[in-house]
Design a protein around this motif. Structure first.
Motif, PDB file in Angstrom:
ATOM      1  N   THR A 110     -48.482 -20.814 -46.377  1.00 45.38           N
ATOM      2  CA  THR A 110     -47.371 -20.354 -46.647  1.00 45.38           C
ATOM      3  C   THR A 110     -47.308 -19.033 -47.605  1.00 45.38           C
ATOM      4  O   THR A 110     -46.817 -17.820 -47.365  1.00 45.38           O
TER       5      THR A 110
ATOM      6  N   TRP B 249     -46.376 -15.114 -46.576  1.00 49.83           N
ATOM      7  CA  TRP B 249     -45.509 -14.303 -47.602  1.00 49.83           C
ATOM      8  C   TRP B 249     -46.161 -13.096 -48.029  1.00 49.83           C
ATOM      9  O   TRP B 249     -45.772 -11.944 -48.357  1.00 49.83           O
TER      10      TRP B 249
ATOM     11  N   ILE C 181     -46.119 -10.402 -45.303  1.00 50.37           N
ATOM     12  CA  ILE C 181     -45.049  -9.942 -45.251  1.00 50.37           C
ATOM     13  C   ILE C 181     -44.669  -8.912 -46.450  1.00 50.37           C
ATOM     14  O   ILE C 181     -44.320  -7.953 -46.300  1.00 50.37           O
ATOM     15  N   ALA C 182     -45.203  -9.263 -47.615  1.00 54.52           N
ATOM     16  CA  ALA C 182     -45.125  -8.278 -48.699  1.00 54.52           C
ATOM     17  C   ALA C 182     -45.821  -7.147 -48.632  1.00 54.52           C
ATOM     18  O   ALA C 182     -45.392  -5.791 -48.906  1.00 54.52           O
TER      19      ALA C 182
ATOM     20  N   VAL D 112     -44.552 -23.563 -51.384  1.00 57.66           N
ATOM     21  CA  VAL D 112     -45.627 -22.555 -51.436  1.00 57.66           C
ATOM     22  C   VAL D 112     -46.936 -23.303 -51.401  1.00 57.66           C
ATOM     23  O   VAL D 112     -47.238 -24.117 -52.313  1.00 57.66           O
TER      24      VAL D 112
ATOM     25  N   THR E  35     -47.501  -9.987 -56.213  1.00 62.20           N
ATOM     26  CA  THR E  35     -47.026 -10.833 -55.155  1.00 62.20           C
ATOM     27  C   THR E  35     -47.997 -11.967 -55.318  1.00 62.20           C
ATOM     28  O   THR E  35     -47.506 -13.150 -55.369  1.00 62.20           O
TER      29      THR E  35
ATOM     30  N   PHE F 106     -42.687 -23.807 -44.505  1.00 66.26           N
ATOM     31  CA  PHE F 106     -42.260 -22.324 -44.606  1.00 66.26           C
ATOM     32  C   PHE F 106     -40.752 -22.192 -44.794  1.00 66.26           C
ATOM     33  O   PHE F 106     -40.361 -21.409 -45.728  1.00 66.26           O
TER      34      PHE F 106
ATOM     35  N   LEU G  54     -46.703 -15.840 -56.287  1.00 63.33           N
ATOM     36  CA  LEU G  54     -47.065 -16.851 -55.846  1.00 63.33           C
ATOM     37  C   LEU G  54     -47.855 -17.820 -56.631  1.00 63.33           C
ATOM     38  O   LEU G  54     -47.689 -19.108 -56.210  1.00 63.33           O
TER      39      LEU G  54
END
Length: 85
Positions: free
Chosen positions: A26, A30, A33-34, A22, A75, A17, A79
């Motif tokens: 992880t 993410w 979090i987004a 990625v 997102t 992380f 990713l």
């Protein structure tokens, strides 16, 4: 708590992380979090745009619901692009 911190799987996750790798784990973190930041940003935007007209609580709820509508697909796509490269 020491057992959790010293677990090899947790150590591997933490190192990947913070290294910026990625992978599935992880990427999900993410994404979470987004989503959290998009809900917060949507609520703030709703308050600023329609707080006086609709009331601050209602505009924050509506903004918090509509905030992630654009962020989640962007997102996920970002990713996927990062994981491919």
């Amino acid at each position: 708590m020491n057992e959790l911190i010293n677990d090899p799987l947790v150590q591997d996750f933490i190192s990947s992380f913070f290294a910026g790798e990625v992978n599935l784990e992880t990427g999900l973190v993410w994404l979470g979090i987004a989503i959290a930041f998009s809900i917060l940003g949507g609520a703030i935007g709703g308050i600023l745009l329609a707080g006086k007209d609709l009331g601050y609580r209602l505009s924050a709820m509506i903004g918090g619901l509509f905030g992630p509508a654009a962020i989640i697909p962007a997102t996920v796509l970002g990713l996927i692009v990062l994981a491919i490269n």
